[in-house]
Design a protein around this motif. Structure first.
Motif, PDB file in Angstrom:
ATOM      1  N   ASP A 154       0.680  -1.025   0.156  1.00 48.58           N
ATOM      2  CA  ASP A 154      -0.025   0.131   0.074  1.00 48.58           C
ATOM      3  C   ASP A 154       0.884   1.617   0.238  1.00 48.58           C
ATOM      4  OD1 ASP A 154      -1.622  -1.408   0.137  1.00 48.58           O
ATOM      5  OD2 ASP A 154      -3.098  -1.121   2.255  1.00 48.58           O
ATOM      6  N   THR A 155       2.112   1.120   0.754  1.00 48.87           N
ATOM      7  CA  THR A 155       2.678   2.403   0.507  1.00 48.87           C
ATOM      8  C   THR A 155       3.454   2.609  -0.477  1.00 48.87           C
ATOM      9  OG1 THR A 155       2.815   1.625   3.318  1.00 48.87           O
ATOM     10  CG2 THR A 155       4.806   3.755   2.393  1.00 48.87           C
ATOM     11  N   ALA A 156       3.787   1.698  -1.063  1.00 44.06           N
ATOM     12  CA  ALA A 156       4.596   1.446  -2.590  1.00 44.06           C
ATOM     13  C   ALA A 156       3.332   2.233  -3.491  1.00 44.06           C
ATOM     14  CB  ALA A 156       5.073   0.449  -2.726  1.00 44.06           C
ATOM     15  N   ALA A 157       2.396   1.719  -3.445  1.00 43.43           N
ATOM     16  CA  ALA A 157       1.369   2.070  -4.292  1.00 43.43           C
ATOM     17  C   ALA A 157       1.139   3.836  -3.767  1.00 43.43           C
ATOM     18  CB  ALA A 157      -0.075   0.993  -4.244  1.00 43.43           C
ATOM     19  N   ALA A 158       1.302   4.259  -2.288  1.00 39.72           N
ATOM     20  CA  ALA A 158       0.949   5.731  -2.919  1.00 39.72           C
ATOM     21  C   ALA A 158       1.789   6.646  -3.713  1.00 39.72           C
ATOM     22  CB  ALA A 158       0.387   5.610  -1.194  1.00 39.72           C
ATOM     23  N   LEU A 159       3.047   6.064  -3.166  1.00 38.27           N
ATOM     24  CA  LEU A 159       4.010   6.989  -3.956  1.00 38.27           C
ATOM     25  C   LEU A 159       3.516   6.812  -4.817  1.00 38.27           C
ATOM     26  CD1 LEU A 159       6.654   8.274  -4.125  1.00 38.27           C
ATOM     27  CD2 LEU A 159       8.016   5.935  -4.233  1.00 38.27           C
ATOM     28  N   VAL A 160       3.709   5.790  -6.009  1.00 41.11           N
ATOM     29  CA  VAL A 160       3.436   5.237  -7.368  1.00 41.11           C
ATOM     30  C   VAL A 160       2.228   6.569  -7.530  1.00 41.11           C
ATOM     31  CG1 VAL A 160       2.935   3.883  -9.532  1.00 41.11           C
ATOM     32  CG2 VAL A 160       4.354   3.524  -7.130  1.00 41.11           C
ATOM     33  N   ASP A 161       1.289   6.331  -6.774  1.00 38.05           N
ATOM     34  CA  ASP A 161       0.287   7.222  -6.860  1.00 38.05           C
ATOM     35  C   ASP A 161       0.814   9.008  -7.249  1.00 38.05           C
ATOM     36  OD1 ASP A 161      -1.165   5.320  -7.971  1.00 38.05           O
ATOM     37  OD2 ASP A 161      -2.491   5.568  -5.387  1.00 38.05           O
ATOM     38  N   GLU A 162       1.541   9.289  -5.597  1.00 36.78           N
ATOM     39  CA  GLU A 162       1.472  10.239  -5.718  1.00 36.78           C
ATOM     40  C   GLU A 162       2.526  11.044  -6.731  1.00 36.78           C
ATOM     41  OE1 GLU A 162       4.393  10.974  -2.567  1.00 36.78           O
ATOM     42  OE2 GLU A 162       5.647  12.833  -3.618  1.00 36.78           O
ATOM     43  N   LEU A 163       3.228  10.411  -7.461  1.00 35.81           N
ATOM     44  CA  LEU A 163       4.102  10.651  -8.064  1.00 35.81           C
ATOM     45  C   LEU A 163       3.513  10.484 -10.162  1.00 35.81           C
ATOM     46  CD1 LEU A 163       7.052   8.050  -7.593  1.00 35.81           C
ATOM     47  CD2 LEU A 163       7.456  10.829  -8.035  1.00 35.81           C
ATOM     48  N   ALA A 164       2.347  10.062  -9.873  1.00 30.80           N
ATOM     49  CA  ALA A 164       1.205   9.830 -11.296  1.00 30.80           C
ATOM     50  C   ALA A 164       0.436  11.101 -11.325  1.00 30.80           C
ATOM     51  CB  ALA A 164       0.979   8.352 -11.206  1.00 30.80           C
ATOM     52  N   ALA A 165       0.266  11.811  -9.677  1.00 32.98           N
ATOM     53  CA  ALA A 165      -0.233  12.922  -9.858  1.00 32.98           C
ATOM     54  C   ALA A 165       0.350  14.207  -9.954  1.00 32.98           C
ATOM     55  CB  ALA A 165      -1.303  12.891  -8.564  1.00 32.98           C
ATOM     56  N   ASP A 166       1.640  14.179  -9.343  1.00 33.06           N
ATOM     57  CA  ASP A 166       2.904  16.028  -9.676  1.00 33.06           C
ATOM     58  C   ASP A 166       2.984  16.115 -10.960  1.00 33.06           C
ATOM     59  OD1 ASP A 166       4.588  17.153  -9.337  1.00 33.06           O
ATOM     60  OD2 ASP A 166       6.091  15.960  -7.879  1.00 33.06           O
ATOM     61  N   PRO A 167       2.564  16.932 -11.191  1.00 38.51           N
ATOM     62  CA  PRO A 167       3.358  17.770 -12.884  1.00 38.51           C
ATOM     63  C   PRO A 167       4.129  18.189 -13.091  1.00 38.51           C
ATOM     64  CG  PRO A 167       1.738  19.295 -11.178  1.00 38.51           C
ATOM     65  CD  PRO A 167       1.402  17.680 -11.000  1.00 38.51           C
ATOM     66  N   ALA A 168       4.947  17.894 -12.012  1.00 41.56           N
ATOM     67  CA  ALA A 168       6.616  18.070 -12.328  1.00 41.56           C
ATOM     68  C   ALA A 168       7.549  16.565 -12.628  1.00 41.56           C
ATOM     69  CB  ALA A 168       7.220  18.064 -10.658  1.00 41.56           C
ATOM     70  N   VAL A 169       5.989  15.559 -12.370  1.00 41.44           N
ATOM     71  CA  VAL A 169       6.784  14.100 -12.764  1.00 41.44           C
ATOM     72  C   VAL A 169       6.409  14.137 -14.066  1.00 41.44           C
ATOM     73  CG1 VAL A 169       6.444  11.748 -12.149  1.00 41.44           C
ATOM     74  CG2 VAL A 169       6.856  13.326 -10.810  1.00 41.44           C
ATOM     75  N   SER A 170       7.597  14.127 -14.831  1.00 43.44           N
ATOM     76  CA  SER A 170       7.506  13.357 -16.660  1.00 43.44           C
ATOM     77  C   SER A 170       6.866  12.209 -16.887  1.00 43.44           C
ATOM     78  CB  SER A 170       7.928  14.027 -17.692  1.00 43.44           C
ATOM     79  OG  SER A 170       8.075  15.633 -17.508  1.00 43.44           O
ATOM     80  N   GLY A 171       7.707  11.354 -16.150  1.00 42.89           N
ATOM     81  CA  GLY A 171       8.037   9.662 -15.872  1.00 42.89           C
ATOM     82  C   GLY A 171       8.505   9.322 -14.598  1.00 42.89           C
ATOM     83  N   ILE A 172       8.171   8.057 -14.841  1.00 43.25           N
ATOM     84  CA  ILE A 172       7.983   7.399 -13.842  1.00 43.25           C
ATOM     85  C   ILE A 172       8.431   6.174 -14.523  1.00 43.25           C
ATOM     86  CG2 ILE A 172       6.814   6.441 -11.376  1.00 43.25           C
ATOM     87  CD1 ILE A 172       4.648   8.148 -12.471  1.00 43.25           C
ATOM     88  N   LEU A 173       9.923   5.857 -13.251  1.00 45.62           N
ATOM     89  CA  LEU A 173      10.072   4.615 -13.948  1.00 45.62           C
ATOM     90  C   LEU A 173      10.510   4.248 -12.658  1.00 45.62           C
ATOM     91  CD1 LEU A 173      13.074   3.030 -15.631  1.00 45.62           C
ATOM     92  CD2 LEU A 173      13.667   2.756 -13.362  1.00 45.62           C
ATOM     93  N   LEU A 174       9.850   2.761 -12.478  1.00 50.14           N
ATOM     94  CA  LEU A 174      10.420   1.472 -11.295  1.00 50.14           C
ATOM     95  C   LEU A 174      10.900   0.450 -11.301  1.00 50.14           C
ATOM     96  CD1 LEU A 174       8.297   0.041  -8.471  1.00 50.14           C
ATOM     97  CD2 LEU A 174       7.570  -1.157 -10.219  1.00 50.14           C
ATOM     98  N   GLN A 175      12.288   0.494 -10.838  1.00 52.40           N
ATOM     99  CA  GLN A 175      13.586   0.136 -11.806  1.00 52.40           C
ATOM    100  C   GLN A 175      12.902  -1.683 -10.466  1.00 52.40           C
ATOM    101  OE1 GLN A 175      16.618   0.601 -12.169  1.00 52.40           O
ATOM    102  NE2 GLN A 175      16.342  -1.643 -12.239  1.00 52.40           N
TER     103      GLN A 175
END
Ligand code: ADP
Length: 286
Positions: free
Chosen positions: A77-98
């Motif tokens: 849940d915590t990891a999912a919440a981080l991805v959701d936060e990055l998804a909503a952040d306009p400063a984040v153009s790309g998300i790379l989950l290693q």
């Protein structure tokens, strides 16, 4: 050795220079620098090295490094919440989950939370579907890096026999689709393929991504063929690929070395995808 070496280190540098120019143009046009959020969960040493390189080259290209690190025992849940936060952040153009993530986490469920528009690794179901249908989308970095290498060396693809060894979601399958998109006649080989060498010998362009050291030897290569080796294996005497490079270089027309072939292209294409994503999100022509 008779084959021409395909210099992935040099081509990757050219791609990164083009990306840096594109970033500067985006900013000059009133946009904001693209931001890449690398997400590392845990302390796997190999993953740490990969992520560090991605962050360093992202900054070199003029992009914002928005790296996030979670402890290896983090819950889903915590990891999912981080991805959701990055998804909503306009400063984040790309998300790379290693990848790989620690075994107790469901990495597919985490990937599924990345919006297609920010999926700079091109690994979500949405982007895989767009690729399968031949529609525009963010493409997986390693196979698109292979296409870029082939293009920069003027290797013709339309109408040629292309053989891909390996059918993984990360490399083989999208590789075959990208070659098909370029009108190659594509054959995919895998662990059940009968007489691998015979099928490989048909190839004008042979891409090997099976994760087996030295799987393809000189008997699997048509004279003059272009051979792309995606494998990386750490041996006691250094890095090796899926191709027996020394033997194949006597037969092939062109070949990628390991290291210094496909490897450097993967990060370069990640940066290119991040720029593409930022341009699309900011609605400014690139
Ligand atoms: P990658 O990291 O390139 O995505 P994986 O290790 O995830 O590679 O997948 C290996 C792929 O190689 C699989 O799709 C598998 O079918 C293929 N493969 C494995 N063994 C052989 C073999 N002996 N001949 C051809 N293909 C193989």
């Amino acid at each position: 050795m008779t084959a021409e070496l395909i210099d992935g280190t040099a081509v990757a540098r050219l791609v990164r220079e083009d990306v840096a120019k594109g970033v500067a143009e985006l900013v000059a046009a009133g946009g904001t620098p693209p931001g890449l959020a690398t997400v590392l969960i845990g302390d796997d040493p190999a993953s740490e090295v990969y992520v560090r390189n991605k962050r360093r080259l992202c900054v070199t290209a003029g992009m914002a490094d928005l790296h996030r690190h979670l402890p290896g025992d983090v819950d889903q849940d915590t990891a999912a919440a981080l991805v959701d936060e990055l998804a909503a952040d306009p400063a984040v153009s790309g998300i790379l989950l290693q990848l790989p993530t620690p075994a107790h986490l469901d990495s597919e469920a985490l990937l599924a939370r990345i919006p297609a528009a920010k999926d700079v690794d091109g690994l979500t179901v949405a982007n895989a579907g767009l690729l399968a249908q031949g529609r525009p989308g963010l493409r997986p970095c390693t196979p698109s890096g292979v296409i870029e290498l082939l293009d920069r060396y003027d290797v013709p693809l339309s109408g040629v026999e292309a053989v891909v060894v390996g059918r993984s979601v990360l490399v083989g399958k999208p590789m075959a689709q990208l070659l098909l998109e370029r009108n190659a006649t594509v054959t995919i080989c895998h662990s059940r393929t009968r007489d691998l060498a015979e099928v490989c010998r048909r190839a004008d362009v042979l891409v090997v991504a099976a994760g087996i050291p030295g799987l393809v030897g000189a008997d699997g290569v048509k004279p003059g063929a272009t051979v792309i080796d995606v494998g990386i294996h750490r041996g006691e005497d250094g890095l090796h690929g899926d191709v027996d490079t020394a033997a194949v270089a006597e037969v092939a027309g062109r070949i990628t070395p390991v290291p210094g072939g496909v490897g450097p292209m993967t990060i370069a294409m990640l940066l290119a995808n991040t720029l593409t994503a930022a341009i699309a999100q900011q609605g400014l022509g690139g």
